[in-house]
Write a protein that holds these residues in place. Structure first.
Motif, PDB file in Angstrom:
ATOM      1  N   ALA A 109     -80.925 -35.688  54.702  1.00  0.00           N
ATOM      2  CA  ALA A 109     -80.656 -34.983  55.959  1.00  0.00           C
ATOM      3  C   ALA A 109     -79.469 -35.600  56.688  1.00  0.00           C
ATOM      4  O   ALA A 109     -78.611 -34.881  57.219  1.00  0.00           O
ATOM      5  N   SER A 110     -79.407 -36.931  56.704  1.00  0.00           N
ATOM      6  CA  SER A 110     -78.296 -37.613  57.375  1.00  0.00           C
ATOM      7  C   SER A 110     -76.962 -37.270  56.719  1.00  0.00           C
ATOM      8  O   SER A 110     -75.979 -36.947  57.408  1.00  0.00           O
ATOM      9  N   ILE A 111     -76.924 -37.325  55.393  1.00  0.00           N
ATOM     10  CA  ILE A 111     -75.683 -37.017  54.675  1.00  0.00           C
ATOM     11  C   ILE A 111     -75.312 -35.549  54.858  1.00  0.00           C
ATOM     12  O   ILE A 111     -74.163 -35.198  55.127  1.00  0.00           O
ATOM     13  N   GLY A 112     -76.284 -34.668  54.698  1.00  0.00           N
ATOM     14  CA  GLY A 112     -76.022 -33.230  54.794  1.00  0.00           C
ATOM     15  C   GLY A 112     -75.538 -32.795  56.160  1.00  0.00           C
ATOM     16  O   GLY A 112     -74.616 -31.976  56.274  1.00  0.00           O
ATOM     17  N   ASP A 113     -76.149 -33.335  57.224  1.00  0.00           N
ATOM     18  CA  ASP A 113     -75.725 -32.963  58.577  1.00  0.00           C
ATOM     19  C   ASP A 113     -74.279 -33.371  58.831  1.00  0.00           C
ATOM     20  O   ASP A 113     -73.503 -32.619  59.429  1.00  0.00           O
ATOM     21  N   ARG A 114     -73.917 -34.566  58.388  1.00  0.00           N
ATOM     22  CA  ARG A 114     -72.540 -35.035  58.614  1.00  0.00           C
ATOM     23  C   ARG A 114     -71.541 -34.311  57.723  1.00  0.00           C
ATOM     24  O   ARG A 114     -70.417 -34.003  58.155  1.00  0.00           O
ATOM     25  N   LEU A 115     -71.943 -34.015  56.477  1.00  0.00           N
ATOM     26  CA  LEU A 115     -71.008 -33.408  55.536  1.00  0.00           C
ATOM     27  C   LEU A 115     -70.836 -31.916  55.774  1.00  0.00           C
ATOM     28  O   LEU A 115     -69.700 -31.422  55.869  1.00  0.00           O
ATOM     29  N   PHE A 116     -71.931 -31.180  55.885  1.00  0.00           N
ATOM     30  CA  PHE A 116     -71.850 -29.718  55.970  1.00  0.00           C
ATOM     31  C   PHE A 116     -71.714 -29.224  57.404  1.00  0.00           C
ATOM     32  O   PHE A 116     -70.820 -28.440  57.710  1.00  0.00           O
ATOM     33  N   TRP A 117     -72.608 -29.663  58.304  1.00  0.00           N
ATOM     34  CA  TRP A 117     -72.549 -29.166  59.680  1.00  0.00           C
ATOM     35  C   TRP A 117     -71.400 -29.802  60.454  1.00  0.00           C
ATOM     36  O   TRP A 117     -70.684 -29.123  61.182  1.00  0.00           O
ATOM     37  N   GLY A 118     -71.241 -31.114  60.314  1.00  0.00           N
ATOM     38  CA  GLY A 118     -70.266 -31.821  61.140  1.00  0.00           C
ATOM     39  C   GLY A 118     -68.856 -31.852  60.601  1.00  0.00           C
ATOM     40  O   GLY A 118     -67.923 -32.149  61.341  1.00  0.00           O
ATOM     41  N   THR A 119     -68.675 -31.560  59.299  1.00  0.00           N
ATOM     42  CA  THR A 119     -67.340 -31.681  58.704  1.00  0.00           C
ATOM     43  C   THR A 119     -66.877 -30.399  58.024  1.00  0.00           C
ATOM     44  O   THR A 119     -65.817 -29.856  58.342  1.00  0.00           O
ATOM     45  N   LEU A 120     -67.665 -29.898  57.071  1.00  0.00           N
ATOM     46  CA  LEU A 120     -67.206 -28.781  56.248  1.00  0.00           C
ATOM     47  C   LEU A 120     -67.091 -27.475  57.036  1.00  0.00           C
ATOM     48  O   LEU A 120     -66.119 -26.730  56.859  1.00  0.00           O
ATOM     49  N   LYS A 121     -68.055 -27.188  57.901  1.00  0.00           N
ATOM     50  CA  LYS A 121     -67.977 -25.948  58.684  1.00  0.00           C
ATOM     51  C   LYS A 121     -66.776 -25.929  59.625  1.00  0.00           C
ATOM     52  O   LYS A 121     -66.014 -24.953  59.650  1.00  0.00           O
ATOM     53  N   PRO A 122     -66.559 -26.989  60.435  1.00  0.00           N
ATOM     54  CA  PRO A 122     -65.346 -26.982  61.276  1.00  0.00           C
ATOM     55  C   PRO A 122     -64.061 -26.936  60.453  1.00  0.00           C
ATOM     56  O   PRO A 122     -63.091 -26.285  60.844  1.00  0.00           O
ATOM     57  N   PHE A 123     -64.058 -27.617  59.307  1.00  0.00           N
ATOM     58  CA  PHE A 123     -62.862 -27.633  58.469  1.00  0.00           C
ATOM     59  C   PHE A 123     -62.526 -26.232  57.955  1.00  0.00           C
ATOM     60  O   PHE A 123     -61.367 -25.803  57.994  1.00  0.00           O
ATOM     61  N   THR A 124     -63.519 -25.498  57.457  1.00  0.00           N
ATOM     62  CA  THR A 124     -63.260 -24.145  56.950  1.00  0.00           C
ATOM     63  C   THR A 124     -62.854 -23.196  58.076  1.00  0.00           C
ATOM     64  O   THR A 124     -62.083 -22.260  57.851  1.00  0.00           O
ATOM     65  N   LEU A 125     -63.353 -23.431  59.289  1.00  0.00           N
ATOM     66  CA  LEU A 125     -62.941 -22.612  60.440  1.00  0.00           C
ATOM     67  C   LEU A 125     -61.467 -22.819  60.740  1.00  0.00           C
ATOM     68  O   LEU A 125     -60.717 -21.840  60.911  1.00  0.00           O
ATOM     69  N   VAL A 126     -61.045 -24.078  60.804  1.00  0.00           N
ATOM     70  CA  VAL A 126     -59.627 -24.371  61.062  1.00  0.00           C
ATOM     71  C   VAL A 126     -58.766 -23.822  59.928  1.00  0.00           C
ATOM     72  O   VAL A 126     -57.663 -23.294  60.158  1.00  0.00           O
ATOM     73  N   MET A 127     -59.250 -23.923  58.692  1.00  0.00           N
ATOM     74  CA  MET A 127     -58.514 -23.387  57.549  1.00  0.00           C
ATOM     75  C   MET A 127     -58.315 -21.878  57.679  1.00  0.00           C
ATOM     76  O   MET A 127     -57.238 -21.340  57.385  1.00  0.00           O
ATOM     77  N   ALA A 128     -59.363 -21.177  58.138  1.00  0.00           N
ATOM     78  CA  ALA A 128     -59.261 -19.731  58.323  1.00  0.00           C
ATOM     79  C   ALA A 128     -58.223 -19.378  59.384  1.00  0.00           C
ATOM     80  O   ALA A 128     -57.438 -18.431  59.216  1.00  0.00           O
ATOM     81  N   ILE A 129     -58.189 -20.129  60.480  1.00  0.00           N
ATOM     82  CA  ILE A 129     -57.198 -19.880  61.531  1.00  0.00           C
ATOM     83  C   ILE A 129     -55.790 -20.101  61.004  1.00  0.00           C
ATOM     84  O   ILE A 129     -54.863 -19.327  61.293  1.00  0.00           O
ATOM     85  N   PHE A 130     -55.608 -21.152  60.196  1.00  0.00           N
ATOM     86  CA  PHE A 130     -54.306 -21.405  59.594  1.00  0.00           C
ATOM     87  C   PHE A 130     -53.880 -20.248  58.702  1.00  0.00           C
ATOM     88  O   PHE A 130     -52.707 -19.832  58.707  1.00  0.00           O
ATOM     89  N   LEU A 131     -54.801 -19.720  57.921  1.00  0.00           N
ATOM     90  CA  LEU A 131     -54.472 -18.593  57.043  1.00  0.00           C
ATOM     91  C   LEU A 131     -54.103 -17.366  57.855  1.00  0.00           C
ATOM     92  O   LEU A 131     -53.191 -16.614  57.481  1.00  0.00           O
ATOM     93  N   TRP A 132     -54.808 -17.129  58.954  1.00  0.00           N
ATOM     94  CA  TRP A 132     -54.463 -15.998  59.813  1.00  0.00           C
ATOM     95  C   TRP A 132     -53.023 -16.132  60.327  1.00  0.00           C
ATOM     96  O   TRP A 132     -52.267 -15.166  60.337  1.00  0.00           O
ATOM     97  N   ILE A 133     -52.681 -17.333  60.781  1.00  0.00           N
ATOM     98  CA  ILE A 133     -51.325 -17.552  61.282  1.00  0.00           C
ATOM     99  C   ILE A 133     -50.299 -17.334  60.171  1.00  0.00           C
ATOM    100  O   ILE A 133     -49.250 -16.713  60.375  1.00  0.00           O
ATOM    101  N   ALA A 134     -50.596 -17.871  58.973  1.00  0.00           N
ATOM    102  CA  ALA A 134     -49.663 -17.729  57.846  1.00  0.00           C
ATOM    103  C   ALA A 134     -49.477 -16.270  57.441  1.00  0.00           C
ATOM    104  O   ALA A 134     -48.397 -15.876  56.999  1.00  0.00           O
ATOM    105  N   LEU A 135     -50.544 -15.468  57.596  1.00  0.00           N
ATOM    106  CA  LEU A 135     -50.469 -14.053  57.225  1.00  0.00           C
ATOM    107  C   LEU A 135     -49.979 -13.168  58.372  1.00  0.00           C
ATOM    108  O   LEU A 135     -49.915 -11.942  58.223  1.00  0.00           O
ATOM    109  N   GLY A 136     -49.666 -13.770  59.501  1.00  0.00           N
ATOM    110  CA  GLY A 136     -49.121 -13.008  60.621  1.00  0.00           C
ATOM    111  C   GLY A 136     -50.142 -12.293  61.459  1.00  0.00           C
ATOM    112  O   GLY A 136     -49.801 -11.358  62.202  1.00  0.00           O
ATOM    113  N   VAL A 137     -51.411 -12.705  61.384  1.00  0.00           N
ATOM    114  CA  VAL A 137     -52.465 -12.075  62.184  1.00  0.00           C
ATOM    115  C   VAL A 137     -52.527 -12.768  63.534  1.00  0.00           C
ATOM    116  O   VAL A 137     -52.618 -13.996  63.602  1.00  0.00           O
TER     117      VAL A 137
END
Length: 272
Positions: A109-137
């Protein structure tokens, strides 16, 4: 553990939280995942199944993705329980099973919360925003007659969805095998990965992308819009408190004091 039994447990693992409750949390889902393996282990002694199931219906709570390590480890431990040759040996094996279940669920639980909730989800969100900017959205300004293709709009969230779930599915599938093939000395396979380094690197990448977004926003603001002193003051305060939060974390100062201070200062700035 056969390949088909592992597949059965893998697909059942998606229903871990289907029976979530405030009394024993994920115990119903945990038992549901383990039923195929228990039937195999006790196929020649089916009268033991009700007693065995009572153990799996005890309190269980961990990260839903990292729980795969628990399935494999508990399956391995259950084989030792089933092979007990005396009452004393049986009690000792059950005690080890209970200790492994509690310890592994907390660690996962400790590893999963830090890896998936605290790191991977925010990272993929920022990645999506970057892709939107790159695609002109651009959802924040009037684009006038310019048309934004739907493919560009949906590409970014689709990419974020695929990246997150590809990692989650890999851990779900691989964790069962690793947990089953490992022993207690390696924390049932959890120590085979350098989780802290992975989380550290992912967070640094997220900070890099977030800094890029901030610089891009500042560029657009100063390039196309007249400077607003009030806006700049608030922006500087936000950046200041973000920097201070890193310092307070290292000094182990409770964040509640920082939150109270920031609320008071922001309230004063907004009033005056």
């Amino acid at each position: 553990m056969s390949f088909w039994l592992r597949i059965n447990m893998f697909f059942r693992s998606f229903f871990l939280q289907a029976g979530w409750n405030f009394v024993k949390y994920q115990n119903l889902g945990f038992a549901f995942v383990m039923v195929p393996f228990l039937r195999k282990v006790y196929q020649y002694d089916p009268e033991m199944l009700p007693t065995v199931m009572l153990r799996y219906l005890e309190t269980f709570n961990t990260h839903p993705v990292m729980a795969s390590f628990c399935y494999g480890a508990m399956a391995k431990q259950e084989e030792s329980v089933a092979k007990a040759k005396s009452v004393t040996d049986y009690k000792e094996q059950v005690a080890e099973w209970n200790g492994a279940r509690r310890g592994l669920s907390i660690t996962a639980a400790s590893i999963g919360d830090r890896l998936f909730w605290g790191t991977l989800k925010p990272f993929t969100l920022v990645m999506a925003i970057f892709l939107w900017i790159a695609l002109g959205v651009n959802f924040f300004e009037d684009m006038g007659p310019e048309y934004t293709p739907l493919l560009s709009v949906f590409t970014a969230p689709a990419a974020a969805f695929v990246v997150y779930n590809a990692i989650a599915l890999y851990v779900r599938w691989k964790g069962i095998k690793i947990g089953y093939e490992s022993n207690e000395s390696s924390c049932f396979g959890l120590t085979r990965f350098d989780w802290n380094r992975t989380i550290y690197n992912a967070k640094r990448m997220g900070i890099f992308f977030a800094a890029g977004l901030i610089l891009f926003a500042l560029y657009r603001y100063f390039r196309f819009i007249e400077v607003d002193i009030d806006f700049l003051a608030r922006a500087v305060l936000v950046i200041f408190f973000v920097c201070i939060s890193f310092i307070t974390r290292r000094l182990r100062i409770p964040n509640v004091y920082l939150y109270i201070t920031s609320v008071l200062i922001f309230t004063g700035v907004c009033l005056f």
